[in-house]
Design a protein around this motif. Sequence first.
Motif, mmCIF file in Angstrom:
data_model
loop_
_atom_site.group_PDB
_atom_site.id
_atom_site.type_symbol
_atom_site.label_atom_id
_atom_site.label_comp_id
_atom_site.label_asym_id
_atom_site.label_seq_id
_atom_site.Cartn_x
_atom_site.Cartn_y
_atom_site.Cartn_z
ATOM 1 N N SER A 84 6.657 4.750 -44.465
ATOM 2 C CA SER A 84 5.739 4.512 -44.626
ATOM 3 C C SER A 84 4.946 6.393 -44.138
ATOM 4 O O SER A 84 4.212 6.765 -45.472
ATOM 5 C CB SER A 84 4.736 4.029 -43.762
ATOM 6 O OG SER A 84 5.323 4.091 -42.635
ATOM 7 N N ARG A 87 5.285 8.220 -48.108
ATOM 8 C CA ARG A 87 4.295 7.923 -48.726
ATOM 9 C C ARG A 87 2.768 8.622 -48.621
ATOM 10 O O ARG A 87 2.059 7.952 -49.266
ATOM 11 C CB ARG A 87 4.466 6.545 -49.457
ATOM 12 C CG ARG A 87 5.442 6.545 -49.248
ATOM 13 C CD ARG A 87 5.388 4.590 -50.281
ATOM 14 N NE ARG A 87 7.080 4.363 -51.023
ATOM 15 C CZ ARG A 87 7.076 2.824 -49.773
ATOM 16 N NH1 ARG A 87 7.083 2.347 -48.998
ATOM 17 N NH2 ARG A 87 8.922 3.150 -50.685
ATOM 18 N N LEU A 88 2.459 8.963 -47.477
ATOM 19 C CA LEU A 88 1.118 9.492 -46.640
ATOM 20 C C LEU A 88 1.211 10.130 -47.763
ATOM 21 O O LEU A 88 1.689 11.484 -48.929
ATOM 22 C CB LEU A 88 1.259 10.278 -45.600
ATOM 23 C CG LEU A 88 1.489 8.802 -44.749
ATOM 24 C CD1 LEU A 88 1.214 9.761 -43.098
ATOM 25 C CD2 LEU A 88 0.118 8.194 -44.915
ATOM 26 N N PRO A 89 -0.654 10.475 -47.973
ATOM 27 C CA PRO A 89 -0.889 11.245 -49.868
ATOM 28 C C PRO A 89 -0.581 13.380 -49.394
ATOM 29 O O PRO A 89 -0.474 13.687 -50.054
ATOM 30 C CB PRO A 89 -2.442 11.173 -49.784
ATOM 31 C CG PRO A 89 -3.102 10.551 -48.306
ATOM 32 C CD PRO A 89 -1.683 9.662 -48.087
ATOM 33 N N HIS A 91 1.950 16.214 -48.200
ATOM 34 C CA HIS A 91 3.064 16.495 -47.402
ATOM 35 C C HIS A 91 3.389 17.893 -47.694
ATOM 36 O O HIS A 91 3.060 18.513 -49.585
ATOM 37 C CB HIS A 91 4.439 15.870 -48.213
ATOM 38 C CG HIS A 91 5.698 15.784 -47.962
ATOM 39 N ND1 HIS A 91 7.131 16.314 -48.887
ATOM 40 C CD2 HIS A 91 5.945 16.911 -46.706
ATOM 41 C CE1 HIS A 91 8.215 16.352 -47.961
ATOM 42 N NE2 HIS A 91 7.749 17.287 -47.037
ATOM 43 N N ILE A 304 -0.368 4.253 -38.948
ATOM 44 C CA ILE A 304 -1.020 4.513 -40.135
ATOM 45 C C ILE A 304 -1.429 2.968 -40.683
ATOM 46 O O ILE A 304 -2.668 3.675 -41.550
ATOM 47 C CB ILE A 304 0.187 4.717 -40.883
ATOM 48 C CG1 ILE A 304 1.204 6.157 -40.850
ATOM 49 C CG2 ILE A 304 0.399 4.128 -42.487
ATOM 50 C CD1 ILE A 304 2.094 5.807 -42.242
ATOM 51 N N GLU A 308 -5.547 3.541 -41.904
ATOM 52 C CA GLU A 308 -5.756 2.628 -42.934
ATOM 53 C C GLU A 308 -6.858 2.147 -42.933
ATOM 54 O O GLU A 308 -7.360 1.926 -44.500
ATOM 55 C CB GLU A 308 -4.472 2.216 -43.670
ATOM 56 C CG GLU A 308 -3.086 2.769 -44.536
ATOM 57 C CD GLU A 308 -1.861 2.702 -45.143
ATOM 58 O OE1 GLU A 308 -2.034 3.052 -45.709
ATOM 59 O OE2 GLU A 308 -1.986 1.643 -45.056
ATOM 60 N N TYR A 377 -2.580 11.814 -43.606
ATOM 61 C CA TYR A 377 -3.055 10.830 -43.537
ATOM 62 C C TYR A 377 -4.986 11.174 -43.703
ATOM 63 O O TYR A 377 -5.483 11.579 -42.805
ATOM 64 C CB TYR A 377 -2.905 9.261 -43.550
ATOM 65 C CG TYR A 377 -3.938 8.420 -44.195
ATOM 66 C CD1 TYR A 377 -4.049 8.207 -45.495
ATOM 67 C CD2 TYR A 377 -5.216 7.896 -43.783
ATOM 68 C CE1 TYR A 377 -4.042 7.222 -45.814
ATOM 69 C CE2 TYR A 377 -5.810 6.921 -43.829
ATOM 70 C CZ TYR A 377 -5.731 6.142 -44.988
ATOM 71 O OH TYR A 377 -6.431 5.689 -45.466
ATOM 72 N N ARG A 378 -5.701 11.513 -44.659
ATOM 73 C CA ARG A 378 -7.360 11.861 -44.897
ATOM 74 C C ARG A 378 -7.319 12.956 -44.438
ATOM 75 O O ARG A 378 -8.191 13.316 -43.488
ATOM 76 C CB ARG A 378 -7.875 10.644 -43.610
ATOM 77 C CG ARG A 378 -9.149 10.483 -43.885
ATOM 78 C CD ARG A 378 -10.352 8.913 -43.050
ATOM 79 N NE ARG A 378 -9.200 8.038 -43.736
ATOM 80 C CZ ARG A 378 -9.423 7.718 -44.985
ATOM 81 N NH1 ARG A 378 -10.546 8.544 -45.827
ATOM 82 N NH2 ARG A 378 -9.162 6.827 -45.020
ATOM 83 N N THR A 379 -5.958 14.141 -44.534
ATOM 84 C CA THR A 379 -6.150 15.107 -44.843
ATOM 85 C C THR A 379 -6.961 15.892 -46.020
ATOM 86 O O THR A 379 -7.638 17.039 -46.103
ATOM 87 C CB THR A 379 -5.345 16.051 -44.674
ATOM 88 O OG1 THR A 379 -4.302 15.017 -45.924
ATOM 89 C CG2 THR A 379 -4.175 15.492 -43.300
ATOM 90 N N ASP A 380 -7.919 15.054 -46.520
ATOM 91 C CA ASP A 380 -8.066 15.538 -47.510
ATOM 92 C C ASP A 380 -9.784 16.477 -47.876
ATOM 93 O O ASP A 380 -10.028 16.578 -48.737
ATOM 94 C CB ASP A 380 -8.673 14.819 -49.060
ATOM 95 C CG ASP A 380 -8.679 13.272 -48.710
ATOM 96 O OD1 ASP A 380 -9.225 12.964 -47.033
ATOM 97 O OD2 ASP A 380 -8.898 11.951 -48.877
#
Length: 448
Positions: A84, A87-89, A91, A304, A308, A377-380
């Motif tokens: 998993s 598969r995080l957004p 990398h 995760i 999520e 994750y949520r690093t956007d």
Amino acid sequence: MRSIQLKKKLKIFYASLIFILILVDASFVVKIDNFKSFNEINNDLKYSNSSTKNSVILLIGDGMGYEHLKLARLVEVGNNNKFSMERLPLHLNVTTFSADNLITDSAAAATAMATGNKTNNGMLSISPLSEPLETILEISQEFGKSTGIITTTAITHATPAAFITHVKSRSNTTEISRQIVENSSVSIILGGGEDHFDSVQLMNLEANGYTLIENHSKLMSTDANNLFGLFAPNHLPYEISRDPDVIPSLLEMTVKTIEILSQDPEGFFLMVEGGRIDHASHANNKTNVALETIEFHYAVDAAISYAEEHDNVLLIVTADHETGGLTILNETLNDIIPSSNRTDEQNRLLRIERINNISVSWSTGSHTNLDVPFFGYRTDFYDLINLSVIDNTEIFDIMKDFISEGTDNEPDFSRIILIGVGITGFSIGGIAIIVTIKNKKHFKKKKN
Ligand SMILES: [Zn+2]
């Protein structure tokens, strides 16, 4: 005559006032709408769950390079699947060098992630000039957040210690344990290291509100919020020899801690370390590397799932450095992988059989300078999209910005700037209208 002129002047004054009000009103609508949409976008990205402030979960596989992950993945889910975390957004690759060495140790690497500063190998959140460096855990506490440290090593070991103490030498465990007892106010500490704390220190911890936890069943049954759990004299045993009835797994410690910390409406900071991947790699032991990394994967997987379901959680999975120069050479695996349809013992035997069908090579019994993985994750919210490599110090920046942005404790400068620009705009607009009307009046007068 004078009263007519006065009425005209009043009319012009009222007309100007109405114009200014219309302008001001229109500006307010535009500015506030802009601000709303600006904020709404951010809310969508980061903290739309307004009932809880931002939280950070940092998961560190000690010594876990790409090949360690690949080995564990081949064993647990096979070549055609991914973990998993993979598969995080986001990398990225992470550089790990320390202030005084191309090859870092865990103390300098953890200091880099915990404080955003490079230091010398062996030093714990203290600069090469011996100045203490504030850690992300301490910053989180200043923002009123609960905090947690979980590891499979002794809690006085380099990675956990760098988040909660400031010590010149990682080998000074007496000073590390003294600081943990006397200075830190970490909500939950779980790991090994009974031998590093004496009975007086444990009594002091209890007096300061901690519930001491010694075994699996006590951890699972407690409803206390401040836990100090030591489950082994030094490091926790490797997964292969851990008694699950006595010593909790990294997964169990992670789930329990998130359950407790997530009750804090101010949010939390949690560091989870799969600490023994490194030790197994120093020993060039592929079986323990695979089993420790698989256990780390399950702890990450649980974190995760939590992230999520909650919009205000930044989750980062990374490593402090690579250990062993591991390379997968070959595999002769079939498609039968561990599953919930089998007993724990059947899965354990299956894993070991699969590990034996993978051949590897090691280039060293020490650490290497290889870049390590970063999964986010949520690093956007953070501008990382065009990067392929970051430095380990930047992990601190990402976490600090997320913690700071989700809180009311700091003024929102974007709002102040927008309102300031708006007010300046109204003033300039108003003055412009008055000047225009006055000039028009003069012009008309002259013409008449
Ligand atoms: Zn090591």
